[in-house]
Enzyme design. Structure first.
Site, mmCIF file in Angstrom:
data_model
loop_
_atom_site.group_PDB
_atom_site.id
_atom_site.type_symbol
_atom_site.label_atom_id
_atom_site.label_comp_id
_atom_site.label_asym_id
_atom_site.label_seq_id
_atom_site.Cartn_x
_atom_site.Cartn_y
_atom_site.Cartn_z
ATOM 1 N N HIS A 114 4.647 -6.278 -7.056
ATOM 2 C CA HIS A 114 4.176 -4.961 -7.618
ATOM 3 C C HIS A 114 4.126 -4.081 -6.450
ATOM 4 O O HIS A 114 4.112 -4.338 -5.328
ATOM 5 C CB HIS A 114 2.514 -5.020 -8.063
ATOM 6 C CG HIS A 114 1.493 -5.473 -6.957
ATOM 7 N ND1 HIS A 114 1.490 -7.003 -6.852
ATOM 8 C CD2 HIS A 114 0.962 -4.909 -5.975
ATOM 9 C CE1 HIS A 114 0.684 -7.120 -6.034
ATOM 10 N NE2 HIS A 114 0.448 -6.004 -5.388
ATOM 11 N N HIS A 116 2.832 -0.551 -4.734
ATOM 12 C CA HIS A 116 1.621 0.478 -4.537
ATOM 13 C C HIS A 116 2.380 1.991 -4.258
ATOM 14 O O HIS A 116 3.089 1.998 -3.553
ATOM 15 C CB HIS A 116 0.812 0.014 -3.555
ATOM 16 C CG HIS A 116 0.261 -1.175 -3.433
ATOM 17 N ND1 HIS A 116 -0.932 -1.271 -3.642
ATOM 18 C CD2 HIS A 116 0.575 -2.405 -3.194
ATOM 19 C CE1 HIS A 116 -1.416 -2.553 -3.686
ATOM 20 N NE2 HIS A 116 -0.444 -3.411 -3.492
HETATM 21 P P1 5GP Z 1 -1.790 -6.814 -3.138
HETATM 22 O O1 5GP Z 1 -2.720 -6.872 -1.989
HETATM 23 O O2 5GP Z 1 -1.394 -8.230 -3.698
HETATM 24 O O3 5GP Z 1 -0.517 -5.894 -2.535
HETATM 25 O O4 5GP Z 1 -2.429 -5.675 -4.182
HETATM 26 C C1 5GP Z 1 -3.134 -6.309 -5.322
HETATM 27 C C2 5GP Z 1 -3.858 -5.039 -5.892
HETATM 28 O O5 5GP Z 1 -4.104 -5.287 -7.166
HETATM 29 C C3 5GP Z 1 -4.876 -4.391 -5.325
HETATM 30 O O6 5GP Z 1 -4.783 -3.251 -4.652
HETATM 31 C C4 5GP Z 1 -6.067 -4.289 -6.240
HETATM 32 O O7 5GP Z 1 -7.019 -3.407 -5.972
HETATM 33 C C5 5GP Z 1 -5.346 -4.644 -7.458
HETATM 34 N N1 5GP Z 1 -5.918 -5.104 -8.391
HETATM 35 C C6 5GP Z 1 -6.386 -6.321 -8.298
HETATM 36 N N2 5GP Z 1 -7.105 -6.987 -9.596
HETATM 37 C C7 5GP Z 1 -6.924 -5.716 -10.392
HETATM 38 C C8 5GP Z 1 -7.461 -5.416 -11.821
HETATM 39 O O8 5GP Z 1 -8.098 -6.289 -12.491
HETATM 40 N N3 5GP Z 1 -7.000 -4.399 -12.243
HETATM 41 C C9 5GP Z 1 -6.251 -3.262 -11.641
HETATM 42 N N4 5GP Z 1 -6.158 -2.025 -12.093
HETATM 43 N N5 5GP Z 1 -6.039 -3.621 -10.285
HETATM 44 C C10 5GP Z 1 -6.393 -4.688 -9.667
#
Ligand code: 5GP
Ligand code: ZN
Length: 152
Positions: A114, A116
């Site tokens: 993903h 951001h």
């Molecule tokens: P990463 O650290 O993997 O780059 O980012 C994962 C992102 O997914 C985090 O910013 C976190 O807040 C978001 N996230 C995790 N679980 C959920 C969820 O259940 N719903 C939504 N909308 N975002 C989520």
């Protein structure tokens, strides 16, 4: 060969069935959608670094940047441009960070790739970048040489 393929399919199935972003697409977890098309969907991050923080996610499950087919790149850039502009406009942000984490040491917590989109405001103090330095020029150029060799 068949057993290897079966093992690979089983591994992939367990990735997808354990994945929170795949569960969202199956309608098992609610989320605030921004937009979706054939390839990607975008929704509000539940733990925003700033209000208006959006995630862009491929509909297909790829764990990280090394799994994504390069052909998806144009769709991702197109989504970043369109959604990024809308995030800035809707939030009144003066800037935008695009962040994409790969593997746990980088901070990746959800192993379905993903991007951001984080709206930025003057003086918000987020994501401060503290530059390091090489001990000397040779240290830097020999690392460049090592990376070039790894590319070959
Ligand atoms: P990463 O650290 O993997 O780059 O980012 C994962 C992102 O997914 C985090 O910013 C976190 O807040 C978001 N996230 C995790 N679980 C959920 C969820 O259940 N719903 C939504 N909308 N975002 C989520
Ligand atoms: Zn997934």
């Amino acid at each position: 060969m068949l057993s290897f393929m079966f093992f690979f399919m089983l591994m992939r199935y367990s990735d997808v069935s354990d994945c929170i972003f795949c569960a969202m697409q199956r309608g098992e977890i609610p989320f605030a959608e921004v937009v979706s098309n054939e390839f990607l969907f975008a929704f509000m991050d539940i733990g925003p670094l700033n209000h208006g923080h959006v995630l862009i996610v491929p509909k297909e499950h790829y764990a990280n940047i090394f799994e994504v087919p390069p052909s998806l790149g144009a769709e991702v850039i197109n989504a970043m441009q369109g959604i990024g502009k809308a995030v800035m406009e809707a939030t009144g942000a003066g800037g935008l960070n695009v962040v994409q984490n790969n593997f746990a040491p980088s901070g990746q917590a959800v192993f379905h790739i993903h991007w951001h989109l984080i709206p930025r405001f003057e003086g918000d103090g987020l994501l401060k970048w503290t530059p390091g330095k090489y001990e000397n020029n040779n240290q830097m150029t020999s690392l460049a040489e090592k990376i070039r060799k790894a590319l070959a």
